[in-house]
Design a protein around this motif. Structure first.
Motif, PDB file in Angstrom:
ATOM      1  N   CYS A  94       6.656  -0.240   8.453  1.00  0.00           N
ATOM      2  CA  CYS A  94       6.946   0.238   7.100  1.00  0.00           C
ATOM      3  C   CYS A  94       8.421   0.051   6.774  1.00  0.00           C
ATOM      4  CB  CYS A  94       6.573   1.721   6.987  1.00  0.00           C
ATOM      5  SG  CYS A  94       6.925   2.478   5.393  1.00  0.00           S
ATOM      6  N   CYS A  95       8.699  -0.753   5.773  1.00  0.00           N
ATOM      7  CA  CYS A  95      10.046  -0.883   5.200  1.00  0.00           C
ATOM      8  C   CYS A  95       9.992  -0.181   3.850  1.00  0.00           C
ATOM      9  CB  CYS A  95      10.428  -2.347   5.044  1.00  0.00           C
ATOM     10  SG  CYS A  95      12.035  -2.615   4.255  1.00  0.00           S
ATOM     11  N   VAL A  96      10.721   0.903   3.703  1.00  0.00           N
ATOM     12  CA  VAL A  96      10.492   1.793   2.571  1.00  0.00           C
ATOM     13  C   VAL A  96      11.742   1.962   1.715  1.00  0.00           C
ATOM     14  CG1 VAL A  96      10.944   3.828   4.040  1.00  0.00           C
ATOM     15  CG2 VAL A  96       9.647   4.094   1.908  1.00  0.00           C
ATOM     16  N   TYR A 141       6.236  -3.819   2.910  1.00  0.00           N
ATOM     17  CA  TYR A 141       7.176  -3.181   1.993  1.00  0.00           C
ATOM     18  C   TYR A 141       6.430  -2.058   1.276  1.00  0.00           C
ATOM     19  CZ  TYR A 141      11.047  -2.652  -1.290  1.00  0.00           C
ATOM     20  OH  TYR A 141      12.097  -2.145  -2.018  1.00  0.00           O
ATOM     21  N   CYS A 142       7.058  -0.883   1.205  1.00  0.00           N
ATOM     22  CA  CYS A 142       6.411   0.295   0.610  1.00  0.00           C
ATOM     23  C   CYS A 142       7.406   1.020  -0.281  1.00  0.00           C
ATOM     24  CB  CYS A 142       5.940   1.264   1.708  1.00  0.00           C
ATOM     25  SG  CYS A 142       4.841   0.555   2.961  1.00  0.00           S
ATOM     26  N   ALA A 171       1.441   1.483   1.170  1.00  0.00           N
ATOM     27  CA  ALA A 171       1.807   2.813   0.672  1.00  0.00           C
ATOM     28  C   ALA A 171       2.605   3.596   1.697  1.00  0.00           C
ATOM     29  CB  ALA A 171       0.551   3.597   0.292  1.00  0.00           C
ATOM     30  N   HIS A 172       3.600   4.283   1.207  1.00  0.00           N
ATOM     31  CA  HIS A 172       4.299   5.313   1.970  1.00  0.00           C
ATOM     32  C   HIS A 172       3.854   6.646   1.377  1.00  0.00           C
ATOM     33  CE1 HIS A 172       7.481   8.100   3.086  1.00  0.00           C
ATOM     34  NE2 HIS A 172       7.764   7.288   4.085  1.00  0.00           N
ATOM     35  N   MET A 173       3.403   7.561   2.229  1.00  0.00           N
ATOM     36  CA  MET A 173       2.864   8.820   1.730  1.00  0.00           C
ATOM     37  C   MET A 173       3.892   9.939   1.813  1.00  0.00           C
ATOM     38  SD  MET A 173       0.749  10.860   0.415  1.00  0.00           S
ATOM     39  CE  MET A 173      -0.407   9.550   0.033  1.00  0.00           C
ATOM     40  N   SER A 205       3.212   4.999   6.731  1.00  0.00           N
ATOM     41  CA  SER A 205       4.030   6.078   7.275  1.00  0.00           C
ATOM     42  C   SER A 205       3.939   7.258   6.320  1.00  0.00           C
ATOM     43  CB  SER A 205       5.489   5.630   7.429  1.00  0.00           C
ATOM     44  OG  SER A 205       6.263   6.633   8.070  1.00  0.00           O
ATOM     45  N   THR A 206       4.147   8.466   6.852  1.00  0.00           N
ATOM     46  CA  THR A 206       3.998   9.685   6.057  1.00  0.00           C
ATOM     47  C   THR A 206       5.168  10.624   6.312  1.00  0.00           C
ATOM     48  OG1 THR A 206       1.572   9.569   6.093  1.00  0.00           O
ATOM     49  CG2 THR A 206       2.541  11.724   5.675  1.00  0.00           C
TER      50      THR A 206
END
Length: 280
Positions: A94-96, A141-142, A171-173, A205-206
């Motif tokens: 996850c790249c956020v 990418y998120c 999605a990033h939660m 990722s959350t």
């Protein structure tokens, strides 16, 4: 779930960071390096995590792609591409970032322009540009949801995923960031269930935290806070998460400043998980 967070404290070497990591008890962390870090140092952090059985769950961008200053916006875009490329190289799923805003107030500010059709089109275009430039195969990418910025709800996130139309956009939660109205605050479990039921297949990722609102004071003010300092029933929340997320899903505590604060939050969540029968 793999409960973790940001390793807090001061360190000047990967070895000193490792000591803090072990003390933290975390099994998932955000990257303690970025695309400007020398590669031998990046590799040292990665070896530590492998040796300690810890997942590097996400690497942040946290820069404003729509900064009113064109030079800063261009720098942010280049950095986002560099972070996604490093995520791909290092196996970080996850790249956020957040969507960004051209508000003069700040990079994460509430602004009327955040919800215009033009801004939405820019968000779609810049996500595509980042992914198409890097062409990742295993990193995603998120965008982290924000209370006043796209995406600010599960349906809006799903629509954005459809509109971006790139396999490596996911999605990033952060459901607390989307608890942005009294209606959602007063029925949080139903809202969290809705978030996860809709977005679970895309979540990489959350973030986990708490929220609070004064029950009688006008007008509405919703505040993020550490787990145990708000009104969420974490036994119920964790059961919902356990139903929808994989057993090895990274779940990260955030926005605390001291080791002691993280330790207290970790204890609160892990104790609630034990009562709920959820493995951490």
């Amino acid at each position: 779930m793999l409960l973790g967070g940001t390793v807090s404290g001061s360190w000047s070497s990967p070895e000193e960071w490792e000591a803090l990591l072990v003390k933290s008890r975390f099994k998932a962390v955000n990257a303690p390096f970025d695309c400007r870090t020398p590669r031998d140092e990046v590799d040292a952090y990665r070896r530590i995590c492998q040796r300690r059985g810890v997942v590097i769950a996400e690497i942040g961008v946290w820069k404003n792609l729509f900064d009113p200053d064109p030079g800063k916006a261009a720098g942010a875009l280049a950095y986002a591409k560099g972070q996604l490329a490093l995520a791909e190289e290092a196996g970080i799923p996850c790249c956020v970032n957040i969507a960004g805003t051209d508000s003069p107030v700040g990079w994460d500010a509430a602004d009327p322009g955040n919800y215009t059709e033009q801004t939405y089109a820019r968000i779609v275009d810049v996500i595509r540009e980042i992914i198409d430039a890097v062409r990742p195969a295993r990193a995603f990418y998120c965008l982290e949801p924000m209370p006043w910025m796209v995406p600010d709800g599960p349906e809006e996130y799903l629509q954005l995923i459809r509109d971006v139309d790139r396999r490596q956009f996911a999605a990033h939660m952060d459901f607390v960031n989307m608890i942005n109205s009294p209606r959602r605050y007063l029925a949080p479990e139903a809202f969290i269930e809705s978030c996860l039921s809709k977005l679970a297949p895309y979540i990489k990722s959350t973030h986990i935290k708490d929220t609070r609102m004064h029950p009688t004071r006008l007008t509405t003010v919703l505040e993020e806070c550490a787990p145990g300092e708000g009104t969420l029933d974490f036994e119920r929340v964790l059961r919902i998460m356990d139903r929808w997320l994989p057993a090895d899903a990274p779940v990260l505590l955030e926005h605390m400043t001291t080791f002691e604060e993280y330790a207290t939050a970790y204890d609160h969540v892990s104790a609630a998980a034990a009562r709920a029968g959820v493995r951490v």
